[in-house]
Write a protein that holds these residues in place. Structure first.
Motif, mmCIF file in Angstrom:
data_model
loop_
_atom_site.group_PDB
_atom_site.id
_atom_site.type_symbol
_atom_site.label_atom_id
_atom_site.label_comp_id
_atom_site.label_asym_id
_atom_site.label_seq_id
_atom_site.Cartn_x
_atom_site.Cartn_y
_atom_site.Cartn_z
ATOM 1 N N THR A 92 41.028 38.456 45.370
ATOM 2 C CA THR A 92 41.761 38.817 44.144
ATOM 3 C C THR A 92 43.175 39.251 44.485
ATOM 4 O O THR A 92 43.470 39.655 45.614
ATOM 5 C CB THR A 92 41.075 39.976 43.396
ATOM 6 N N ASP A 93 44.035 39.210 43.464
ATOM 7 C CA ASP A 93 45.385 39.750 43.630
ATOM 8 C C ASP A 93 45.393 41.215 43.187
ATOM 9 O O ASP A 93 44.338 41.817 42.949
ATOM 10 C CB ASP A 93 46.417 38.900 42.873
ATOM 11 N N LEU A 94 46.584 41.798 43.067
ATOM 12 C CA LEU A 94 46.679 43.222 42.727
ATOM 13 C C LEU A 94 46.139 43.548 41.334
ATOM 14 O O LEU A 94 45.854 44.711 41.032
ATOM 15 C CB LEU A 94 48.136 43.687 42.828
ATOM 16 N N ASP A 95 45.980 42.533 40.500
ATOM 17 C CA ASP A 95 45.456 42.747 39.150
ATOM 18 C C ASP A 95 44.025 42.252 39.000
ATOM 19 O O ASP A 95 43.532 42.115 37.880
ATOM 20 C CB ASP A 95 46.355 42.056 38.116
ATOM 21 N N GLY A 96 43.375 41.995 40.110
ATOM 22 C CA GLY A 96 41.985 41.578 40.041
ATOM 23 C C GLY A 96 41.766 40.124 39.680
ATOM 24 O O GLY A 96 40.620 39.712 39.444
ATOM 25 N N LYS A 97 42.820 39.320 39.630
ATOM 26 C CA LYS A 97 42.679 37.896 39.322
ATOM 27 C C LYS A 97 42.167 37.140 40.541
ATOM 28 O O LYS A 97 42.640 37.350 41.652
ATOM 29 C CB LYS A 97 44.023 37.281 38.884
ATOM 30 N N SER A 98 41.227 36.226 40.298
ATOM 31 C CA SER A 98 40.750 35.353 41.353
ATOM 32 C C SER A 98 41.640 34.119 41.438
ATOM 33 O O SER A 98 42.603 33.976 40.680
ATOM 34 C CB SER A 98 39.304 34.927 41.074
ATOM 35 N N SER A 99 41.298 33.207 42.342
ATOM 36 C CA SER A 99 42.067 31.959 42.444
ATOM 37 C C SER A 99 41.737 30.986 41.329
ATOM 38 O O SER A 99 42.416 29.967 41.172
ATOM 39 C CB SER A 99 41.801 31.292 43.808
ATOM 40 N N LEU A 100 40.697 31.279 40.547
ATOM 41 C CA LEU A 100 40.338 30.433 39.417
ATOM 42 C C LEU A 100 40.891 31.026 38.122
ATOM 43 O O LEU A 100 40.589 32.174 37.797
ATOM 44 C CB LEU A 100 38.813 30.332 39.288
ATOM 45 N N PRO A 101 41.692 30.272 37.355
ATOM 46 C CA PRO A 101 42.158 30.782 36.063
ATOM 47 C C PRO A 101 40.974 31.167 35.179
ATOM 48 O O PRO A 101 39.947 30.483 35.166
ATOM 49 C CB PRO A 101 42.925 29.582 35.469
ATOM 50 N N GLY A 102 41.115 32.285 34.481
ATOM 51 C CA GLY A 102 40.062 32.739 33.584
ATOM 52 C C GLY A 102 39.014 33.619 34.220
ATOM 53 O O GLY A 102 38.135 34.130 33.532
ATOM 54 N N LEU A 103 39.096 33.821 35.568
ATOM 55 C CA LEU A 103 38.114 34.647 36.257
ATOM 56 C C LEU A 103 38.798 35.806 36.967
ATOM 57 O O LEU A 103 39.680 35.598 37.801
ATOM 58 C CB LEU A 103 37.335 33.818 37.285
ATOM 59 N N TRP A 104 38.372 37.021 36.640
ATOM 60 C CA TRP A 104 38.790 38.233 37.328
ATOM 61 C C TRP A 104 37.569 38.803 38.060
ATOM 62 O O TRP A 104 36.425 38.452 37.738
ATOM 63 C CB TRP A 104 39.313 39.266 36.339
ATOM 64 N N ALA A 105 37.788 39.670 39.027
ATOM 65 C CA ALA A 105 36.670 40.271 39.761
ATOM 66 C C ALA A 105 37.008 41.695 40.153
ATOM 67 O O ALA A 105 38.172 42.023 40.422
ATOM 68 C CB ALA A 105 36.328 39.446 41.001
ATOM 69 N N CYS A 106 35.995 42.561 40.186
ATOM 70 C CA CYS A 106 36.174 43.941 40.645
ATOM 71 C C CYS A 106 34.870 44.436 41.228
ATOM 72 O O CYS A 106 33.811 43.843 41.032
ATOM 73 C CB CYS A 106 36.655 44.854 39.507
ATOM 74 N N GLY A 107 34.946 45.558 41.937
ATOM 75 C CA GLY A 107 33.762 46.112 42.566
ATOM 76 C C GLY A 107 33.453 45.399 43.869
ATOM 77 O O GLY A 107 34.297 44.714 44.445
ATOM 78 N N GLU A 108 32.224 45.537 44.326
ATOM 79 C CA GLU A 108 31.887 45.045 45.655
ATOM 80 C C GLU A 108 31.932 43.530 45.770
ATOM 81 O O GLU A 108 32.126 42.993 46.861
ATOM 82 C CB GLU A 108 30.509 45.557 46.072
ATOM 83 N N CYS A 109 31.775 42.804 44.668
ATOM 84 C CA CYS A 109 31.825 41.341 44.746
ATOM 85 C C CYS A 109 33.238 40.835 44.991
ATOM 86 O O CYS A 109 33.437 39.666 45.340
ATOM 87 C CB CYS A 109 31.241 40.702 43.490
ATOM 88 N N ALA A 110 34.242 41.681 44.820
ATOM 89 C CA ALA A 110 35.638 41.299 45.029
ATOM 90 C C ALA A 110 36.086 41.692 46.429
ATOM 91 O O ALA A 110 35.535 42.605 47.046
ATOM 92 C CB ALA A 110 36.530 41.980 43.989
#
Length: 531
Positions: A350-368
């Protein structure tokens, strides 16, 4: 994967129901959210099992800068310095926010927070609740707030199995019933998807994680094409209780912070020869020492008697309960311990805002994988990272979506059908991970693990939940094979040195990991003597 239903919603879909998911949902309010929880809310999430607490520089003698330095030092050269600075600066604000939301942190008579010191921290900066109840009590407080928030809908008994894409962007999630009988899949589409589905440590036969936490979130995202970072870095907690339970009960690091010592069956305090900080050395150091004692047949033990005595029963009730359950009196006898898979530093990049490399998908917590933990997570930075990135991801989703849209409640009706995971196959995969991708690895074992995982995956090609598990295991083993050095929690017996040239984060896609796995399997098939 065809589905029997396709449901469109204006809600933001949050996969998971741990700390990150709850905090993000509350941050997004009043935007409509639907949370997908396989278990009744508050059960089954690793957050609720967290004993230590939340790391934050709350005392005037401490500082975010010192916290960031400790984070980078523990991370063995691969921590993103910008992320460490950001997270440690925001830590105090989140403790105060949780206090406002009702988290009953331990306080002194004058109202100050009770601070514990844990491994590799230069200060006592871990804010705790009832000694070892931080995760459960913070979750309880957030669930109370969530129940009072009309914009948040929680769907219990549903399991995310895959991500739906359109033109390369994530538009929804495939769901099935989490009941043992399973169900035919259905698709739930939303305005955005936040992955907060937990880590991957349950992929191992010896683990401290709840039974469902087996890399499904990482596997789903990887199969959809998301980039995965730092997959090789699995943290093994040094002091899981070696009592035959699955998952293994945790003897929190705070016990060592209070002065508990590690001894072996001969009564020798072996950590004195391993590190200047002895029992409070970084987790990877202590875990390897524990593992070495176990392999040598000198059963390692955690001795709390002199440090805590009778106080352990009131100050650390979860540990005391696990001891009582297994016929151990910690006021009279040391606690047998073993190194167990505990926390995955790797995950969805993820980037600093929790965005993944896939548009429309964010991630946080241990899965990130944000870059905070590097090769070795600093104690009690896990809950902190979940809080910081849950809020940042929620705020970024809100900015991305623009004006608030009204939404009706989501109604799911699962139909019979669908493939279910064979428990015997899961058990075989977990054994392979512990034996070959564990505390100490080498090329031969990692290749063997990749081959066995591939064979297991082939037994249930149409079962998405099992494919997610196999994908996550493959990503970890492949990344571990590619990193030809020892660093932090990643110990290669065939590459024992830490190489300055490799002091960077790893990045891997499912296509690349699968290609590596398949090439090794092809080579082994053509040459049976290939190691």
């Amino acid at each position: 994967m065809e589905s029997s239903q396709d449901i469109q919603s204006n809600r933001i879909v949050i996969i998971g129901a741990g700390l990150g998911a709850l905090y993000a949902a509350l941050t997004l309010a009043p935007r409509p959210v639907v949370m997908i929880s396989p278990d009744p809310l508050g059960q089954g999430a690793s957050s609720a099992w967290a004993q230590g607490g939340v790391a934050a520089a709350m005392d005037v003698s401490d500082s975010p800068a010192a916290h960031a330095r400790d984070t980078q030092r523990a991370g063995a050269g691969t921590v993103d310095a910008q992320v460490a600075d950001l997270v440690t600066r925001e830590a105090r604000e989140h403790i105060l926010d949780l206090t406002t939301l009702g988290a009953p942190f331990d306080r002194t008579a004058d109202g100050s927070y009770v601070m514990s010191r844990e491994a590799a921290h230069s200060y006592a900066r871990v804010v705790r609740v009832k000694g070892d109840q931080a995760g459960a009590e913070i979750m309880r407080a957030l669930i109370e707030r969530l129940r009072e928030t009309p914009s948040i809908q929680v769907i219990e008994g549903a399991m995310a199995e895959g991500l739906e894409l359109s033109d390369g962007a994530v538009t929804g999630v495939r769901l099935a019933s989490s009941a043992p009988s399973g169900s035919a899949p259905l698709v739930l589409r939303g305005q955005a998807v936040l992955m907060a589905g937990g880590g991957s440590a349950g992929l191992y036969a010896i683990t401290t994680n709840p039974p469902r936490i087996r890399g499904q979130a990482l596997g789903m995202a990887a199969r959809a094409g998301a980039e995965i970072a730092d997959a090789e870095f699995m943290q093994f907690h040094p002091t899981a209780m070696d009592v035959g339970e699955d998952p293994a009960p945790l003897a929190t690091e705070a016990l060592r912070g209070e002065g508990a010592i590690l001894v072996n069956a001969d009564g020798a305090r072996f950590m004195l020869d391993e590190h200047p900080d002895a029992e409070l050395a970084p987790r990877d150091v202590v875990a390897r020492a524990i593992f070495a004692q176990s392999i040598a047949g000198k059963r390692p033990l955690l001795d709390t008697r002199a440090a805590l005595g009778e106080a352990i029963t009131t100050v650390f009730p979860a540990v005391s309960a696990a001891c009582a359950r297994n016929g151990i009196d910690p006021t009279q006898d040391p606690i047998p311990v073993a190194a167990a898979a505990h926390y995955h530093m790797g995950g969805i990049a993820t980037d600093l805002d929790g965005k993944s490399s896939l548009p429309g998908l964010w991630a946080c917590g241990e899965c990130a994988s944000t870059g905070l933990h590097g090769a070795n997570r600093l104690a009690s930075n896990g809950l902190l990272e979940a809080l910081v990135y849950a809020r940042r991801a929620a705020q970024d989703i809100a900015r991305t979506l623009g004006p608030l849209k009204e939404a009706t409640s989501v109604r799911l009706e699962f139909a019979p059908g669908g493939a279910t995971t064979d428990p015997a196959h899961v058990a075989a995969l977990r054994r392979a991970m512990t034996q070959n991708v564990g505390v100490v690895r080498d090329a031969a074992g990692l290749r063997a693990a990749l081959s066995e995982i591939a064979a297991l995956a082939a037994t249930q090609p149409d079962c998405e939940s099992f494919q997610n598990i196999c994908t996550a295991a493959t990503m970890i083993a492949a990344a571990a094979l590619l990193r030809e050095e020892s660093r932090g929690a990643h110990e290669r017996s065939d590459f024992p040195e830490t190489l300055p040239a490799l002091a960077h984060r790893s990045r891997l896609t499912w296509e690349a990991a699968k290609a590596l796995r398949d090439s090794l399997c092809d080579a082994s098939a053509s040459d049976p003597e290939t190691p």
